[in-house]
Design an enzyme around this catalytic site. Structure first.
Site, PDB file in Angstrom:
ATOM      1  N   ASP A   1      15.501 -35.316  57.925  1.00  0.00           N
ATOM      2  CA  ASP A   1      16.840 -35.904  57.888  1.00  0.00           C
ATOM      3  C   ASP A   1      17.876 -34.846  57.537  1.00  0.00           C
ATOM      4  O   ASP A   1      17.915 -34.346  56.415  1.00  0.00           O
ATOM      5  CB  ASP A   1      16.891 -37.029  56.839  1.00  0.00           C
ATOM      6  CG  ASP A   1      18.238 -37.737  56.839  1.00  0.00           C
ATOM      7  OD1 ASP A   1      18.379 -38.721  57.603  1.00  0.00           O
ATOM      8  OD2 ASP A   1      19.160 -37.302  56.114  1.00  0.00           O
TER       9      ASP A   1
ATOM     10  N   TYR B   1      25.710 -30.940  56.392  1.00  0.00           N
ATOM     11  CA  TYR B   1      24.824 -30.162  55.505  1.00  0.00           C
ATOM     12  C   TYR B   1      24.787 -28.676  55.913  1.00  0.00           C
ATOM     13  O   TYR B   1      24.259 -27.849  55.181  1.00  0.00           O
ATOM     14  CB  TYR B   1      23.386 -30.710  55.502  1.00  0.00           C
ATOM     15  CG  TYR B   1      23.229 -32.167  55.153  1.00  0.00           C
ATOM     16  CD1 TYR B   1      24.274 -32.894  54.577  1.00  0.00           C
ATOM     17  CD2 TYR B   1      22.024 -32.844  55.398  1.00  0.00           C
ATOM     18  CE1 TYR B   1      24.122 -34.243  54.268  1.00  0.00           C
ATOM     19  CE2 TYR B   1      21.869 -34.182  55.084  1.00  0.00           C
ATOM     20  CZ  TYR B   1      22.921 -34.881  54.530  1.00  0.00           C
ATOM     21  OH  TYR B   1      22.761 -36.206  54.229  1.00  0.00           O
TER      22      TYR B   1
ATOM     23  N   LYS C   1      23.646 -36.457  61.800  1.00  0.00           N
ATOM     24  CA  LYS C   1      24.732 -37.417  61.581  1.00  0.00           C
ATOM     25  C   LYS C   1      26.094 -36.851  61.998  1.00  0.00           C
ATOM     26  O   LYS C   1      26.328 -35.647  61.879  1.00  0.00           O
ATOM     27  CB  LYS C   1      24.802 -37.798  60.088  1.00  0.00           C
ATOM     28  CG  LYS C   1      23.450 -38.160  59.483  1.00  0.00           C
ATOM     29  CD  LYS C   1      23.521 -38.610  58.044  1.00  0.00           C
ATOM     30  CE  LYS C   1      22.128 -38.699  57.445  1.00  0.00           C
ATOM     31  NZ  LYS C   1      21.671 -37.448  56.804  1.00  0.00           N
TER      32      LYS C   1
ATOM     33  N   HIS D   1      27.962 -41.009  59.842  1.00  0.00           N
ATOM     34  CA  HIS D   1      27.638 -40.679  58.446  1.00  0.00           C
ATOM     35  C   HIS D   1      28.307 -41.642  57.445  1.00  0.00           C
ATOM     36  O   HIS D   1      27.672 -42.073  56.485  1.00  0.00           O
ATOM     37  CB  HIS D   1      28.075 -39.231  58.181  1.00  0.00           C
ATOM     38  CG  HIS D   1      27.295 -38.541  57.120  1.00  0.00           C
ATOM     39  ND1 HIS D   1      27.006 -37.199  57.156  1.00  0.00           N
ATOM     40  CD2 HIS D   1      26.754 -38.983  55.962  1.00  0.00           C
ATOM     41  CE1 HIS D   1      26.304 -36.868  56.090  1.00  0.00           C
ATOM     42  NE2 HIS D   1      26.144 -37.934  55.345  1.00  0.00           N
TER      43      HIS D   1
END
Ligand code: NDP
Length: 277
Positions: free
Chosen positions: A47, A52, A77, A110
């Site tokens: 994930d 990120y 996402k 998200h």
């Protein structure tokens, strides 16, 4: 009892492994090695998110793992600043490029960011990506009941998954019930409460009774509730410990004690208000 990870069917022909590996806050330069350790421990579900900034490391570890792409399940996402029909399509192409994949298993919005009011348009973009086969499944994250109702009403397409903050201190019973009634898979982010849940005395007690660790008890509780879980760790021993949760079971009485820990206490931002770009 089997040691393999159960899979939950999604609409269409896909299914999602109930235990995955989250990489939020794993620094980009460490991501390939951390993900390699997770894959070696047995995780097949990863994930990540554009936000990120470590999609490239996830892709790199996946491509060099010796595993077939079809044996991996990778989620990424759409970030808040990329919401809207065209921006979402462009952001998806960037994620695909970072991962260096031909398709993504699960693409999520998200956060709803209600103040921008673009989540319905973004959802239409995800529907197109799924129709084109570039995103095999599509879903959302941090959506409340009102946001879910709106996208379902306006597009007729139910998200396969809603990834939400969920741990013993924040159990979200109403939202989980809504998911159950609409066939939406509940995926728990911060399933360990970012480590906070592990200091809870009831959890430590149950762990002692079973000769397991607090993290294993919490993850097992999620699994028995039917949640998908994606614990994160950069510590090799913990990566393995968190994977070893299929050789024991929590009986009804212990599940009840854990249910009583719900304090409605979030650790993350409130989805109605969060609008970080
Ligand atoms: P987690 O609940 O997974 O907790 C991670 C923390 O717990 C880390 O500090 C880790 O330390 C520690 N930890 C992990 N395993 C153990 C263990 N066995 N014993 C003791 N401590 C342990 O929190 P996250 O916030 O990382 O959530 C997991 C994933 O959920 C993210 O990585 C991301 O993929 C997703 N997520 C999604 C969000 C969304 O908005 N959709 C928001 C937040 C997360 P260490 O790493 O040092 O070992």
């Amino acid at each position: 009892m089997t040691n393999s990870v159960p899979e939950i069917p999604l609409p269409g022909s896909q299914s999602i492994p109930q235990l995955g590996f989250g990489v939020f806050q794993v620094p980009p330069q460490d991501t390939p090695e951390t993900v390699r350790q997770a894959l070696a421990a047995g995780y097949r579900h990863l994930d990540t998110a554009a936000m990120y900034r470590n999609e490239a490391g996830v892709g790199d570890a996946s491509r060099t793992s010796g595993l077939n792409r079809e044996d991996l399940f990778v989620t990424t996402k759409l970030w808040n600043s990329d919401q809207g029909r065209k921006p979402a399509t462009r952001a998806f192409a960037r994620s695909l490029d970072q991962l260096d994949f031909d398709y993504i298993d699960l693409y999520l919005i998200h956060w709803p960011v209600p103040s921008r009011d673009l989540y319905v348009e973004s959802w239409r973009a995800l529907i197109e990506l799924q129709e084109e086969g570039r995103a095999r499944s599509i879903g959302v994250s941090n959506f409340h009941i009102a946001h879910l109702e709106r996208i379902i009403e306006e597009t007729g397409v139910v998200p396969a998954v809603n990834q939400i903050e969920l741990h013993p201190g924040h159990q979200q019973p109403e939202l989980r019930d809504f998911h159950r009634r609409h066939g939406i898979v509940t995926e728990a982010w911060s399933p360990l409460g970012q480590g906070a849940a592990l200091n809870e005395p009831t959890i430590a007690e149950i762990a002692d009774e079973l000769g397991r660790t607090p993290a294993q008890v919490v993850l097992r509780w999620h699994i028995q509730l039917g949640n998908v879980v994606i614990p994160k760790s950069v510590t090799p021993a913990r990566i393995e410990e968190n994977f070893d949760i299929f050789g024991f079971e929590l009986g009804e009485e212990r599940m009840r004690r854990l249910a009583q820990l719900d304090a409605g206490k979030r650790i993350g931002p409130h989805p109605d208000e969060f609008a970080k770009a």
